[in-house]
Write an enzyme that holds these catalytic residues in place. Structure first.
Site, short mmCIF file in Angstrom:
data_model
loop_
_atom_site.label_atom_id
_atom_site.label_comp_id
_atom_site.label_asym_id
_atom_site.label_seq_id
_atom_site.Cartn_x
_atom_site.Cartn_y
_atom_site.Cartn_z
N VAL A 100 1.42 2.52 8.18
CA VAL A 100 2.76 2.56 8.77
C VAL A 100 3.73 2.99 7.67
O VAL A 100 3.85 2.30 6.64
CB VAL A 100 3.17 1.20 9.37
CG1 VAL A 100 4.58 1.28 9.94
CG2 VAL A 100 2.18 0.75 10.45
N HIS A 134 3.15 -6.94 2.28
CA HIS A 134 2.28 -7.91 2.96
C HIS A 134 2.37 -9.23 2.21
O HIS A 134 2.15 -9.28 0.99
CB HIS A 134 0.82 -7.46 2.92
CG HIS A 134 0.51 -6.20 3.66
ND1 HIS A 134 -0.13 -6.21 4.88
CD2 HIS A 134 0.72 -4.90 3.36
CE1 HIS A 134 -0.31 -4.95 5.29
NE2 HIS A 134 0.19 -4.14 4.39
N ASN A 141 0.85 -1.17 0.00
CA ASN A 141 0.00 0.00 0.00
C ASN A 141 0.90 1.23 0.00
O ASN A 141 1.80 1.34 0.82
CB ASN A 141 -0.90 0.01 1.25
CG ASN A 141 -1.85 -1.17 1.28
OD1 ASN A 141 -2.38 -1.57 0.25
ND2 ASN A 141 -2.08 -1.73 2.46
N HIS A 200 6.71 -1.82 3.43
CA HIS A 200 6.50 -3.22 3.80
C HIS A 200 5.70 -3.92 2.72
O HIS A 200 4.81 -3.33 2.11
CB HIS A 200 5.79 -3.35 5.15
CG HIS A 200 4.57 -2.50 5.29
ND1 HIS A 200 4.63 -1.15 5.55
CD2 HIS A 200 3.25 -2.80 5.20
CE1 HIS A 200 3.39 -0.66 5.62
NE2 HIS A 200 2.54 -1.65 5.41
P1 AMP Z 1 -0.40 -0.85 5.92
O1 AMP Z 1 -1.84 -0.60 6.23
O2 AMP Z 1 -0.16 -1.35 4.53
O3 AMP Z 1 0.46 0.35 6.27
O4 AMP Z 1 0.02 -2.04 6.85
C1 AMP Z 1 0.44 -1.87 8.16
C2 AMP Z 1 0.20 -3.19 8.84
O5 AMP Z 1 0.95 -3.18 10.05
C3 AMP Z 1 -1.25 -3.46 9.22
O6 AMP Z 1 -1.69 -4.65 8.56
C4 AMP Z 1 -1.20 -3.62 10.74
O7 AMP Z 1 -2.07 -4.63 11.21
C5 AMP Z 1 0.26 -3.96 10.98
N1 AMP Z 1 0.79 -3.60 12.28
C6 AMP Z 1 0.62 -2.44 12.94
N2 AMP Z 1 1.26 -2.47 14.12
C7 AMP Z 1 1.86 -3.69 14.20
C8 AMP Z 1 2.69 -4.33 15.16
N3 AMP Z 1 3.04 -3.74 16.31
N4 AMP Z 1 3.12 -5.60 14.91
C9 AMP Z 1 2.77 -6.22 13.77
N5 AMP Z 1 2.01 -5.66 12.81
C10 AMP Z 1 1.56 -4.42 13.02
#
Ligand code: AMP
Length: 114
Positions: free
Chosen positions: A95, A101, A86, A99
Site C-alpha cells: 500500500v 506497522h 516497508n 505506514h
Molecule cells: P505493507 O505490505 O507494508 O504495504 O503493508 C500494508 C498492510 O496493509 C498489510 O499488512 C495489509 O494486511 C494491510 N491492509 C491492506 N488493506 C487493509 C485494510 N482495508 N484495512 C486494514 N489493513 C489493510
C-alpha cells in the site's frame, strides 16, 4: 486531484477499519491481516507514498508516527513491540501510503540479527 489512497479512505472513514487512535496529523487502525495479537498501522493523514518520499518538511509528521505508535502500544498494554516500515515492492510494500506497522503481543525474536 490525485485519487485517494486506500489508507486516506480509511482515515476519512470512507472505507471501514478498526481505528484505535486518531488526531489531526495521524490515524492508527488494526491491520486487516494481523501477524501478531496486536498489529496496528500508524499512518499520516498526508498521503506520503513511501519512506523515501519523505521530505524535510515532513519530519515532524514522521516523528509524530513514533509518538502515535507509543500511545497505541500503551493503550494495547504492550511494553515491547516492533515497528516496521516497508519501502518499495521488493521490501514487501503493498500500500503506497506511508505506514508504520506496530506489531506485538507475542515473542517476536530478533529479525535483524544473524
Ligand atoms: P505493507 O505490505 O507494508 O504495504 O503493508 C500494508 C498492510 O496493509 C498489510 O499488512 C495489509 O494486511 C494491510 N491492509 C491492506 N488493506 C487493509 C485494510 N482495508 N484495512 C486494514 N489493513 C489493510
Amino acid at each position: 486531484m490525485a485519487e485517494k489512497t486506500l489508507f486516506q479512505k480509511i482515515a476519512d472513514r470512507e472505507v471501514p477499519a478498526d481505528i484505535v487512535y486518531e488526531d489531526d496529523v495521524a490515524v492508527a487502525f488494526r491491520d486487516i491481516d494481523p501477524v501478531a495479537p496486536v498489529h496496528v498501522l500508524c499512518i499520516p493523514r498526508k498521503p506520503i507514498p513511501r519512506a523515501d518520499a519523505v521530505e524535510p518538511e515532513d519530519e515532524p509528521i514522521v516523528g509524530h508516527l513514533f509518538t502515535v505508535a507509543r500511545k497505541v502500544a500503551a493503550q494495547e498494554g504492550l511494553e515491547d513491540y516492533r515497528l516496521v516500515v516497508n519501502c518499495g515492492e521488493k521490501a514487501g510494500q503493498t500500500v503506497f501510503h506511508l505506514h508504520v506497522h506496530l506489531i506485538g503481543g507475542r515473542d517476536l525474536g530478533n529479525m535483524t540479527s544473524g
